[in-house]
Enzyme design. Structure first.
Site, mmCIF file in Angstrom:
data_model
loop_
_atom_site.group_PDB
_atom_site.id
_atom_site.type_symbol
_atom_site.label_atom_id
_atom_site.label_comp_id
_atom_site.label_asym_id
_atom_site.label_seq_id
_atom_site.Cartn_x
_atom_site.Cartn_y
_atom_site.Cartn_z
ATOM 1 N N TRP A 190 0.853 -1.192 0.000
ATOM 2 C CA TRP A 190 0.000 0.000 0.000
ATOM 3 C C TRP A 190 0.878 1.228 0.000
ATOM 4 C CZ3 TRP A 190 -0.207 4.002 3.587
ATOM 5 C CH2 TRP A 190 -1.294 4.893 3.480
ATOM 6 N N CYS A 247 3.357 -7.401 1.214
ATOM 7 C CA CYS A 247 4.569 -8.001 0.656
ATOM 8 C C CYS A 247 4.533 -9.520 0.695
ATOM 9 C CB CYS A 247 5.813 -7.476 1.374
ATOM 10 S SG CYS A 247 5.972 -5.677 1.306
#
Length: 230
Positions: free
Chosen positions: A82, A176
């Protein structure tokens, strides 16, 4: 001094930008990369993005937002993350020296952000097998993410340092692709507001120093960090 990883001796052109749409910044990176390949300057863009999820090439379906929020697919390495207000994003557009060593390049970016944390009084480091910058704990907490691409010996994409961003934005994804770790920010760790503007100059100086070898890469692993699974 460990030596510069850059193929050019002239100083890096640091551009301190404001808030830039992700796709606009991506196009700017490509234009700067073309210019660099043609003999232009190395450039470091420092900016913020409006809130957006971006997915690297290895992002899997189950790691995307559970609420169907749109995601911008990118050509960088890594998985989904993000970007948004309160997060300082850095895009170094750098011509790398031969022989190319992408791992060394990533380590230098990490080192620069570890140094920024140290200057603020935070003992950050690396977690074996995982990129980024981490704070110790169980689980370890990621304060900066790194995802890069190298094409024609020139770097694109870069890093994101969480300063005073909305950490709730990470709860809709698997950041991730790592499900057994947490995400944090400089403000959350220090118990005070650390704005993007507070660290802009420090980050710029540290990144340039690391890429030029003035700031050597150390073996910094935070105590009590959780190692990656085999």
């Amino acid at each position: 001094m460990t030596g510069s990883i850059r193929s050019k001796l002239s100083a890096i052109d640091v551009r301190q930008l404001g808030t830039v749409d992700y796709r606009t910044a991506w196009q700017l990176q490509r234009e700067l990369a073309d210019a660099r390949v043609a003999g232009g300057a190395d450039t470091l863009l420092l900016l913020e993005h409006p809130a957006v999820y971006t997915a690297g090439r290895r992002t899997e379906t189950h790691e995307r937002p559970i609420d169907g929020t749109p995601v911008v697919g990118t050509d960088r390495g890594g998985k989904i993350t993000w970007h948004g207000p309160g997060q300082l994003v850095g895009y170094p557009i750098i011509g790398l020296a031969e022989p190319l060593d992408v791992v060394n390049y990533v380590r230098r970016l990490e080192e620069s952000l570890i140094q920024v944390c140290a200057d603020l009084g935070l003992h950050a480091g690396r977690v074996d097998g995982r990129s980024g910058v981490w704070l110790p704990g169980r689980p370890a907490r990621k304060v900066a993410a790194i995802g890069v691409r190298v094409s024609r010996a020139t770097t694109l994409h870069g890093f994101a340092l969480n300063c005073d961003c909305d950490l709730a934005a990470f709860t809709a994804i698997v950041p991730c692709g790592i499900s057994d770790a947490a995400v944090t920010s400089l403000s959350a760790e220090l118990g005070r507001t650390v704005t993007v503007d507070e660290v802009r100059a420090t980050v710029a100086a540290a990144v340039c120093a690391a890429l030029d070898g003035v700031l050597p890469v150390g073996d910094r692993v935070p105590s009590h960090a959780v190692p990656s699974p085999l």
